[in-house]
Design an enzyme around this catalytic site. Sequence first.
Site, PDB file in Angstrom:
ATOM      1  N   CYS A 113      18.236 -48.745  38.851  1.00  0.00           N
ATOM      2  CA  CYS A 113      17.967 -48.515  40.274  1.00  0.00           C
ATOM      3  C   CYS A 113      19.142 -48.913  41.151  1.00  0.00           C
ATOM      4  CB  CYS A 113      16.712 -49.294  40.681  1.00  0.00           C
ATOM      5  SG  CYS A 113      16.412 -49.239  42.441  1.00  0.00           S
ATOM      6  N   HIS A 151       3.231 -39.172  70.384  1.00  0.00           N
ATOM      7  CA  HIS A 151       3.949 -37.988  70.824  1.00  0.00           C
ATOM      8  C   HIS A 151       5.291 -38.355  71.444  1.00  0.00           C
ATOM      9  CE1 HIS A 151       4.174 -33.835  72.037  1.00  0.00           C
ATOM     10  NE2 HIS A 151       4.475 -34.193  73.255  1.00  0.00           N
ATOM     11  N   TYR A 181      13.177 -34.804  39.554  1.00  0.00           N
ATOM     12  CA  TYR A 181      13.740 -35.597  40.654  1.00  0.00           C
ATOM     13  C   TYR A 181      15.281 -35.554  40.676  1.00  0.00           C
ATOM     14  CZ  TYR A 181       9.429 -38.441  41.380  1.00  0.00           C
ATOM     15  OH  TYR A 181       8.172 -38.914  41.668  1.00  0.00           O
ATOM     16  N   LYS A 206      22.328 -43.382  44.734  1.00  0.00           N
ATOM     17  CA  LYS A 206      21.882 -41.993  45.007  1.00  0.00           C
ATOM     18  C   LYS A 206      21.571 -41.809  46.484  1.00  0.00           C
ATOM     19  CE  LYS A 206      17.922 -41.204  45.435  1.00  0.00           C
ATOM     20  NZ  LYS A 206      16.920 -41.096  44.387  1.00  0.00           N
ATOM     21  N   CYS A 253      18.549 -45.189  42.132  1.00  0.00           N
ATOM     22  CA  CYS A 253      18.004 -45.059  43.495  1.00  0.00           C
ATOM     23  C   CYS A 253      18.983 -45.415  44.610  1.00  0.00           C
ATOM     24  CB  CYS A 253      16.783 -45.957  43.668  1.00  0.00           C
ATOM     25  SG  CYS A 253      15.769 -46.155  42.213  1.00  0.00           S
ATOM     26  N   GLU A 305      17.585 -33.704  43.460  1.00  0.00           N
ATOM     27  CA  GLU A 305      18.312 -34.568  44.410  1.00  0.00           C
ATOM     28  C   GLU A 305      19.818 -34.347  44.311  1.00  0.00           C
ATOM     29  OE1 GLU A 305      15.103 -38.244  44.810  1.00  0.00           O
ATOM     30  OE2 GLU A 305      16.840 -38.530  43.530  1.00  0.00           O
ATOM     31  N   GLU A 316       2.795 -36.846  64.122  1.00  0.00           N
ATOM     32  CA  GLU A 316       1.549 -36.678  64.884  1.00  0.00           C
ATOM     33  C   GLU A 316       0.727 -35.510  64.329  1.00  0.00           C
ATOM     34  OE1 GLU A 316       1.824 -35.272  69.051  1.00  0.00           O
ATOM     35  OE2 GLU A 316       3.947 -34.918  68.641  1.00  0.00           O
TER      36      GLU A 316
HETATM   37  P1  NDP Z   1      11.922 -35.648  35.430  1.00  0.00           P
HETATM   38  O1  NDP Z   1      10.911 -35.999  34.426  1.00  0.00           O
HETATM   39  O2  NDP Z   1      11.612 -35.769  36.860  1.00  0.00           O
HETATM   40  O3  NDP Z   1      12.425 -34.175  35.187  1.00  0.00           O
HETATM   41  C1  NDP Z   1      12.910 -33.755  33.943  1.00  0.00           C
HETATM   42  C2  NDP Z   1      13.177 -32.277  34.032  1.00  0.00           C
HETATM   43  O4  NDP Z   1      13.836 -31.833  32.872  1.00  0.00           O
HETATM   44  C3  NDP Z   1      11.905 -31.467  34.179  1.00  0.00           C
HETATM   45  O5  NDP Z   1      12.168 -30.446  35.110  1.00  0.00           O
HETATM   46  C4  NDP Z   1      11.687 -30.932  32.779  1.00  0.00           C
HETATM   47  O6  NDP Z   1      11.023 -29.710  32.776  1.00  0.00           O
HETATM   48  C5  NDP Z   1      13.118 -30.731  32.325  1.00  0.00           C
HETATM   49  N1  NDP Z   1      13.309 -30.794  30.881  1.00  0.00           N
HETATM   50  C6  NDP Z   1      12.969 -31.796  30.052  1.00  0.00           C
HETATM   51  N2  NDP Z   1      13.355 -31.498  28.798  1.00  0.00           N
HETATM   52  C7  NDP Z   1      13.956 -30.297  28.828  1.00  0.00           C
HETATM   53  C8  NDP Z   1      14.560 -29.456  27.859  1.00  0.00           C
HETATM   54  N3  NDP Z   1      14.640 -29.815  26.579  1.00  0.00           N
HETATM   55  N4  NDP Z   1      15.076 -28.274  28.271  1.00  0.00           N
HETATM   56  C9  NDP Z   1      15.007 -27.899  29.549  1.00  0.00           C
HETATM   57  N5  NDP Z   1      14.442 -28.650  30.514  1.00  0.00           N
HETATM   58  C10 NDP Z   1      13.921 -29.840  30.165  1.00  0.00           C
HETATM   59  O7  NDP Z   1      13.210 -36.517  35.005  1.00  0.00           O
HETATM   60  P2  NDP Z   1      14.574 -36.835  35.750  1.00  0.00           P
HETATM   61  O8  NDP Z   1      15.578 -36.892  34.671  1.00  0.00           O
HETATM   62  O9  NDP Z   1      14.805 -35.934  36.895  1.00  0.00           O
HETATM   63  O10 NDP Z   1      14.305 -38.293  36.295  1.00  0.00           O
HETATM   64  C11 NDP Z   1      13.832 -39.326  35.418  1.00  0.00           C
HETATM   65  C12 NDP Z   1      12.808 -40.179  36.099  1.00  0.00           C
HETATM   66  O11 NDP Z   1      13.441 -41.028  37.018  1.00  0.00           O
HETATM   67  C13 NDP Z   1      11.782 -39.390  36.916  1.00  0.00           C
HETATM   68  O12 NDP Z   1      10.690 -39.006  36.157  1.00  0.00           O
HETATM   69  C14 NDP Z   1      11.411 -40.345  38.005  1.00  0.00           C
HETATM   70  O13 NDP Z   1      10.294 -41.070  37.585  1.00  0.00           O
HETATM   71  C15 NDP Z   1      12.624 -41.245  38.145  1.00  0.00           C
HETATM   72  N6  NDP Z   1      13.370 -40.884  39.366  1.00  0.00           N
HETATM   73  C16 NDP Z   1      12.777 -41.094  40.575  1.00  0.00           C
HETATM   74  C17 NDP Z   1      13.428 -40.774  41.735  1.00  0.00           C
HETATM   75  C18 NDP Z   1      12.769 -41.002  43.027  1.00  0.00           C
HETATM   76  O14 NDP Z   1      11.786 -41.742  43.075  1.00  0.00           O
HETATM   77  N7  NDP Z   1      13.215 -40.378  44.112  1.00  0.00           N
HETATM   78  C19 NDP Z   1      14.771 -40.205  41.723  1.00  0.00           C
HETATM   79  C20 NDP Z   1      15.290 -40.001  40.410  1.00  0.00           C
HETATM   80  C21 NDP Z   1      14.613 -40.328  39.287  1.00  0.00           C
HETATM   81  P3  NDP Z   1       9.420 -29.582  32.910  1.00  0.00           P
HETATM   82  O15 NDP Z   1       9.114 -29.870  34.342  1.00  0.00           O
HETATM   83  O16 NDP Z   1       9.172 -28.166  32.538  1.00  0.00           O
HETATM   84  O17 NDP Z   1       8.844 -30.565  31.959  1.00  0.00           O
END
Ligand code: NDP
Length: 461
Positions: free
Chosen positions: A43, A438, A180, A51, A48, A184, A443
């Site tokens: 983080c 407002h 995410y 980022k 976080c 982002e 709102e």
């Molecule tokens: P996420 O789980 O959010 O997203 C992973 C993505 O990768 C999904 O779109 C998934 O597709 C895709 N994916 C997974 N495996 C494959 C594959 N083999 N081929 C193609 N696509 C694939 O993970 P992130 O890496 O973005 O982030 C990790 C975690 O970190 C998040 O789950 C979140 O909890 C945390 N995070 C939180 C943030 C915040 O609070 N703002 C910011 C950044 C991270 P599908 O959807 O189809 O499964």
Amino acid sequence: MPSYDYDLFVIGGGSGGVRSARVAASLGKKVAIAEEYRYGGTCVIRGCVPKKLFVYASQFHEHFEDAAGFGWTVGESAFDWKKLIAAKDNEIARLEGLYKKGLAGANAEILETRAELVDAHTIKLLRTGETVTAKTIVIATGGRPNPHAALPGHELCISSNEAFHLEELPKSILIAGGGYIAVEFANIFHGLGVETTLIYRGTEILSRFDEDLRRGLHEAMVAKGIRILCQDVMEKVTRGENGLVIETMKGETLNAGIVMLALGRDPNTRGLGLEKAGVAVNERGAVIVDDYSRTNVENIYALGDVTDRVQLTPVAIHEAMCFIETEYKNNPTKPDYDLIPTAVFSQPEIGTVGLSEEEAGKRYQELEVYRAQFRPLKATLSGRAEKMMMKLIVDAASRKVVGAHILGHDAGEMAQILGITLKAGCTKDDFDRTMALHPTAAEELVTMYAPSYRVRDGQRL
Ligand code: NDP
């Protein structure tokens, strides 16, 4: 009673690890914590916090454009990536210092080393080779980016880890994933002037969010100039004359200076000695824990991303506080995962708490959906086309608000406050009798008097 070197040994200096070590030490326990990289964990060091600083940096060009509508003439502007990185690194170093100061202030012993389990009570410190013993052990080693080893050319790609330390900004980037991190970073790089393409295997980005917001964000990102390829995946990455060449499943050939993988994060358990201590992991390598974060080994707990429950910093911190209650205050406490507010720091931002319309439709027989889409006041003079969207999902039978979803400026800030209202079990009538403030965008949340539509048995009426 056997005697141990420590009451508590924590492996991993991220959000969950530091919190458990600091609070246990402040209760008078003899505590050591080991971290192999930098205190603060994902983080603070490469997640976080940096980022969000990047998100701010990437928004300025739109602020400069918007200023014209308010009578400002902004002089020539230029962006210096190296300056941003240096400023970010300074801030991260300051925060890391604060984490260590908190630990030291509570009298926890701070170890800068990789630590591995030798048995259920013994830990090896790799820097010195020394072994120490502890009555209780917390594993809080977090996660690491999925390297997508099955992709030919995956070694040519970067992850979010490297994105925080790029020597220079590329001219173009291809980001794989639709979660995410992918969303982002696509907005960050685009905002900093990088030609950005996102490639995602599913039909729409952000699979776990409300459909309206997913579509709304997709359209807004495309309108800004981000290319989004859905239902496609990379099949091969090779080095070409002008950067990387990417071949996709649908037969496209793309070029990009950098390819970034954002395909989820894997639990960081490899080589940790879990098998020697008898700690069970699941098929993804995540430590298996019970409702109290206890592993199958009585004196070993695990918290945060390494358990692959909900990968969010505040959740890891909450799990740590529950561990303290359970282990040291004779008050067994289960972490509460219900109604976790969350934000995607995309541009526009998503802020959400509770159930999406789709999920609520499966759980409740009839829903009232209140939905507003409008141009925020600031956009009237700036001329920016972006719209805000707000959605409340209400269980028609109990009138309880079971989901609240916002797309637009400060959506994350609003979702945090909405989290309190949903947690308190507020009904739509509570929202209705709340005075509007407002002129704000928020709102709208208390002035949507009639449902936009109803959903019965999962079907929109
Ligand atoms: P996420 O789980 O959010 O997203 C992973 C993505 O990768 C999904 O779109 C998934 O597709 C895709 N994916 C997974 N495996 C494959 C594959 N083999 N081929 C193609 N696509 C694939 O993970 P992130 O890496 O973005 O982030 C990790 C975690 O970190 C998040 O789950 C979140 O909890 C945390 N995070 C939180 C943030 C915040 O609070 N703002 C910011 C950044 C991270 P599908 O959807 O189809 O499964």
